[in-house]
Enzyme design. Structure first.
Site, PDB file in Angstrom:
ATOM      1  N   ASN A  36      36.696  84.220 -29.202  1.00 43.87           N
ATOM      2  CA  ASN A  36      35.332  85.375 -30.419  1.00 43.87           C
ATOM      3  C   ASN A  36      36.622  84.274 -32.237  1.00 43.87           C
ATOM      4  O   ASN A  36      37.148  83.505 -31.919  1.00 43.87           O
ATOM      5  CB  ASN A  36      36.724  86.706 -30.825  1.00 43.87           C
ATOM      6  CG  ASN A  36      35.539  88.216 -30.243  1.00 43.87           C
ATOM      7  OD1 ASN A  36      34.514  86.892 -30.252  1.00 43.87           O
ATOM      8  ND2 ASN A  36      35.635  88.743 -29.938  1.00 43.87           N
TER       9      ASN A  36
ATOM     10  N   CYS B  55      29.962  88.635 -23.708  1.00 42.76           N
ATOM     11  CA  CYS B  55      30.782  89.819 -24.569  1.00 42.76           C
ATOM     12  C   CYS B  55      30.407  90.802 -23.562  1.00 42.76           C
ATOM     13  O   CYS B  55      29.100  91.079 -23.074  1.00 42.76           O
ATOM     14  CB  CYS B  55      30.050  89.979 -25.461  1.00 42.76           C
ATOM     15  SG  CYS B  55      31.382  91.528 -26.888  1.00 42.76           S
ATOM     16  N   HIS B  56      30.953  91.741 -23.493  1.00 39.67           N
ATOM     17  CA  HIS B  56      30.895  93.554 -22.659  1.00 39.67           C
ATOM     18  C   HIS B  56      30.381  94.198 -23.434  1.00 39.67           C
ATOM     19  O   HIS B  56      30.478  95.728 -22.943  1.00 39.67           O
ATOM     20  CB  HIS B  56      32.147  93.247 -21.795  1.00 39.67           C
ATOM     21  CG  HIS B  56      33.443  93.718 -22.934  1.00 39.67           C
ATOM     22  ND1 HIS B  56      34.397  92.937 -22.008  1.00 39.67           N
ATOM     23  CD2 HIS B  56      33.777  94.944 -23.521  1.00 39.67           C
ATOM     24  CE1 HIS B  56      35.324  93.081 -23.301  1.00 39.67           C
ATOM     25  NE2 HIS B  56      34.600  93.786 -24.340  1.00 39.67           N
TER      26      HIS B  56
ATOM     27  N   HIS C 107      28.258  92.160 -31.588  1.00 36.50           N
ATOM     28  CA  HIS C 107      29.253  93.331 -32.132  1.00 36.50           C
ATOM     29  C   HIS C 107      28.294  93.983 -33.178  1.00 36.50           C
ATOM     30  O   HIS C 107      28.941  95.257 -33.947  1.00 36.50           O
ATOM     31  CB  HIS C 107      30.084  92.345 -33.008  1.00 36.50           C
ATOM     32  CG  HIS C 107      31.566  92.629 -31.755  1.00 36.50           C
ATOM     33  ND1 HIS C 107      32.808  91.791 -32.019  1.00 36.50           N
ATOM     34  CD2 HIS C 107      31.269  92.286 -30.197  1.00 36.50           C
ATOM     35  CE1 HIS C 107      32.921  92.126 -30.705  1.00 36.50           C
ATOM     36  NE2 HIS C 107      32.383  92.044 -30.159  1.00 36.50           N
TER      37      HIS C 107
END
Length: 451
Positions: free
Chosen positions: A150, A171-172, A201
Site C-alpha cells: 500500500n 488486495c483481499h 478500497h
C-alpha cells in the site's frame, strides 16, 4: 512441468509470508517450486526461513528454499515476485504520518491508502518500488510482479506507467467483504455470485446474488433489522457502521472496512464533531494500536514459529497470489480481482488510472474484464480519490514538489479539516521530518513559488 522461481520481497513480514507460502505449497504442482526469501532485516528473514521449512514439512512439500539479503540474487531469473515491503517501517515513518497531522487537528485511522498519511507513504514507497522494477527489467524481464504494498492504487499506477514490468496489484478487500456480507445475511459465500468494480478500497458490488436472486434486499433487511453491524479485526470488535451508512446513502456496498473508508471521505472524522466519532464507532489511530500490539507480541510469536516442536498448521488464506501462480503454471482458469490500468475497462473513470476489476487468469496471464460505466454517483465518489492518487504519482514521477501540495489540497478528509495555509505547512513539516525517505527533488522547496 518446469519448477517456477518465486521471490518474496520483504519476506521478513513473516505472518503474511507464511500465509502465502502455505497457499503456494498446498498445490501439488507448486510443491517443488524454488522459494527465494529476500529482506533487508537478517533477523526477521531467518524466522521466515525457518517457517518456510516447517511449512514444507507439514505439507509434505519439497521446495528449494533460499534466504538472502542480496536483492539482485533474489530477483535473477525469477518467474514471480511477490512484494510486501513497508518502506520506513512503523518507526519513524508511520508514527510521523500520524503524529505530525495531529498537531494540525487532522486525525486518521489507518493512513496507508489515501489522506495525508497515504500520500506520504506513497512518496517514500514508489521510488523504492521503481528501483526494484528496474532490477527486474535487467534480471527477470518476464517476471509477473504481484504487488501487495500500500497505497495499492498509487504504487501500482506508478509501476505500470513508468516501467515495463508486468505488475498486478492484489488486495483481499473484495473477497473478504463478500465473506463478511455472506455472514451478515446468512448465505454461504460459496453460493454467492458477485460482480465488483471500482478502485482499490473503493470498489462496489454491482451484483450480489445467489442463483439469480438479487441479495441486496437481504442486506437492506439486515441493515433495517436494528442489529449493530459488528465484525472482528485481529480479535478486536469494530463497528462497521460507516460502510452500512454509506450503503444506506448510495445503494451499493463498498469493499473496504469502515475504519479505512471513514478517512476516504469528508463525512465522518471532524475535530469539532466528537459525536460522529462515537456514533459511527470510528477508531482513531487504529493502525498505530495494531502496530504496537504486533510489536509487543513479536518475540513470543517468533519463539513459537522458530522453536515449537508441534506441526505448523496450514490453512488456505483468501489471498489471490497462489491462485494466480497456479493458474499461469497449469492453465487452470480462474477469476481474481486485480488492480490494473484503466485502458478501456471503466468508461466513466479517467483513462490510465488504476482500477480494481475482475481478471481472468490462465496461461495467457492477467486478462482484465471490461466493465463499461459505473453508476454515476459511485464513479463521482471514486474520482475524488483518484485526483489525489494521480497528483501523488505525478509528484514522484516528475519530481515536482508542488504536486504534493496539490494532492493534499484535493484530499477529501484533509480539505474538510484544514485551510490552504495549514495544508501547505503540514506538507512542509512532513517532508522535512521524513528526510532521506523522500527522494531529493521532492525535498527541495526552491522550485515552488509561494506568496
Amino acid at each position: 512441468m518446469p519448477k517456477p522461481k518465486i521471490t518474496f520481497i520483504g519476506a521478513g513480514s513473516t505472518v503474511f509470508a507464511k500465509n502465502l507460502m502455505g497457499d503456494i505449497l498446498s498445490f501439488p504442482e507448486l510443491s517443488e517450486s524454488t522459494l527465494v526469501l529476500y529482506d533487508i532485516n537478517p533477523e526477521r528473514l531467518k524466522t521466515s526461513e525457518v517457517v518456510a521449512h516447517r511449512l514444507a514439512q507439514s505439507l509434505g512439500a519439497r521446495p528449494q528454499i533460499i534466504a538472502t539479503t542480496d536483492r539482485e540474487a533474489a530477483l535473477e531469473g525469477a518467474h514471480y515476485a511477490i512484494n510486501m515491503v513497508q518502506v520506513g517501517g512503523y518507526k519513524p515513518a508511520t508514527v510521523l504520518d500520524f503524529e505530525i497531522p495531529k498537531k494540525y487537528g487532522l486525525r486518521q485511522t489507518i493512513a496507508d491508502t489515501l489522506g495525508i498519511g497515504g500520500i506520504m507513504r506513497a512518496l517514500r514507497t514508489i521510488p523504492v518500488l521503481l528501483e526494484m522494477a528496474r532490477d527486474m527489467e535487467r534480471l527477470c524481464p518476464e517476471v509477473l510482479h504481484l504487488n501487495y504494498v500500500n497505497p495499492m492504487a498509487m504504487n501500482t499506477w506508478a509501476l505500470l506507467k513508468a516501467t515495463r514490468i508486468k505488475t498486478v496489484g492484489l488486495c483481499h478487500s473484495v473477497q473478504g467483504t463478500a465473506e463478511q456480507l455472506a455472514r451478515d445475511i446468512g448465505v454461504p459465500v460459496e453460493e454467492i455470485n458477485y460482480l465488483c468494480a471500482g478502485i482499490n478500497h473503493m470498489a462496489f458490488y454491482l451484483k450480489f446474488e445467489r442463483g439469480g436472486e438479487d441479495l441486496y434486499p437481504r442486506i437492506w433487511e439486515y441493515l433495517e433489522s436494528g442489529q449493530s453491524p459488528q465484525r472482528l479485526v485481529e480479535g478486536a470488535p469494530l463497528a462497521d457502521k460507516v460502510r452500512y451508512e454509506m450503503f444506506r446513502r448510495l445503494g451499493y456496498f463498498v469493499t473496504e472496512s469502515s475504519e479505512h473508508f471513514s478517512e476516504y471521505t469528508p463525512y465522518f472524522i471532524k475535530r469539532d464533531r466528537p459525536d460522529l466519532i462515537e456514533k459511527f464507532g470510528i477508531p482513531l489511530d487504529e493502525y498505530i494500536r495494531r502496530c504496537e500490539v504486533q510489536i509487543a507480541g513479536w518475540e513470543h510469536l517468533r519463539a513459537e514459529l522458530e522453536h515449537s516442536t508441534q506441526p505448523l498448521p496450514v490453512h488456505r488464506s483468501h489471498e489471490y497470489g497462489s491462485l494466480i501462480i497456479h493458474s499461469q503454471e497449469t492453465g487452470t482458469p480462474r477469476v481474481v480481482y486485480g488492480n490494473v490500468l484503466n485502458h478501456g475497462l471503466i468508461d466513466n473513470l479517467p483513462h490510465g488510472c488504476c482500477v480494481e476489476v475482475p481478471c481472468l487468469v490462465d496461461k495467457n496471464g492477467i486478462q482484465p474484464t471490461r466493465i463499461g460505466s459505473l453508476p454515476p454517483h459511485l464513479a463521482a465518489l471514486m474520482r475524488t480519490n483518484i485526483n489525489v492518487q494521480e497528483l501523488t504519482v505525478e509528484a514522484v514521477l516528475t519530481g515536482k514538489r508542488e504536486h504534493v501540495y496539490h494532492a493534499a489540497m484535493l484530499d477529501p478528509h484533509t480539505a474538510a479539516e484544514l485551510d490552504l495555509e495549514q495544508i501547505w505547512n503540514l506538507v512542509d513539516e512532513l517532508l522535512a521530518a521524513h528526510g532521506d525517505w523522500i527522494p531529493e527533488p521532492l525535498r527541495s522547496r526552491e522550485a515552488v513559488v509561494r506568496s
